[in-house]
Write a protein that holds these residues in place. Structure first.
Motif, PDB file in Angstrom:
ATOM      1  N   GLY A  13       0.773  -1.229   0.000  1.00 17.03           N
ATOM      2  CA  GLY A  13       0.000   0.000   0.000  1.00 17.03           C
ATOM      3  C   GLY A  13       0.811   1.290   0.000  1.00 17.03           C
ATOM      4  O   GLY A  13       0.235   2.371   0.088  1.00 17.03           O
ATOM      5  N   ALA A  14       2.145   1.197  -0.090  1.00 17.90           N
ATOM      6  CA  ALA A  14       2.995   2.392   0.018  1.00 17.90           C
ATOM      7  C   ALA A  14       3.529   2.900  -1.315  1.00 17.90           C
ATOM      8  O   ALA A  14       4.213   3.924  -1.348  1.00 17.90           O
ATOM      9  N   GLU A  15       3.227   2.218  -2.416  1.00 23.61           N
ATOM     10  CA  GLU A  15       3.820   2.594  -3.701  1.00 23.61           C
ATOM     11  C   GLU A  15       3.489   4.025  -4.120  1.00 23.61           C
ATOM     12  O   GLU A  15       4.379   4.780  -4.506  1.00 23.61           O
ATOM     13  N   ALA A  16       2.232   4.404  -4.066  1.00 29.30           N
ATOM     14  CA  ALA A  16       1.838   5.744  -4.516  1.00 29.30           C
ATOM     15  C   ALA A  16       2.506   6.826  -3.677  1.00 29.30           C
ATOM     16  O   ALA A  16       2.995   7.827  -4.220  1.00 29.30           O
ATOM     17  N   ILE A  81      10.300   1.218   1.996  1.00 30.50           N
ATOM     18  CA  ILE A  81      10.899  -0.035   1.518  1.00 30.50           C
ATOM     19  C   ILE A  81      10.626  -1.167   2.508  1.00 30.50           C
ATOM     20  O   ILE A  81      10.876  -1.032   3.704  1.00 30.50           O
ATOM     21  N   ALA A  82      10.115  -2.272   1.979  1.00 26.16           N
ATOM     22  CA  ALA A  82       9.837  -3.446   2.812  1.00 26.16           C
ATOM     23  C   ALA A  82      11.086  -4.297   2.973  1.00 26.16           C
ATOM     24  O   ALA A  82      11.406  -4.760   4.063  1.00 26.16           O
TER      25      ALA A  82
END
Length: 99
Positions: A13-16, A81-82
């Protein structure tokens, strides 16, 4: 010149938000490290990301790698970043268009 390749995956869910935060992160990076010449963010077919940064020298790239977390905008961007897939550098031997 040296190309830096940083492979990673992004938190769910963090891409945008990561893409939206990139201009501020790059402005802060370039301000602190004037040897940063260009940057390209790519997403591979398997969903992993590859950040490619062009540095004036290998020393510039190494200094940034050591100190990037001390820049608030960069630390915030890195929080998206995961998992890191590693960082590597390669000397540019030829380029077109010419730098």
């Amino acid at each position: 010149m040296v190309m830096e390749f940083a492979r990673f995956t992004v938190r769910e869910g963090a891409e945008a938000q990561m893409v939206a935060d990139r201009p501020a992160m790059l402005a802060a990076l370039r301000s602190r490290f004037p040897g940063c010449l260009a940057a390209y963010l790519t997403k591979e077919e398997d969903g992993t990301w590859l950040d490619i940064i062009l540095w004036r020298t290998h020393a510039d790239a190494e200094q940034s790698a050591r100190e990037i977390i001390t820049i608030p905008e960069c630390a915030a961007w890195l929080s998206h970043i995961a998992k890191s897939g590693g960082l590597r550098h390669a000397e540019v031997l030829d380029a077109w268009p010419a730098p």
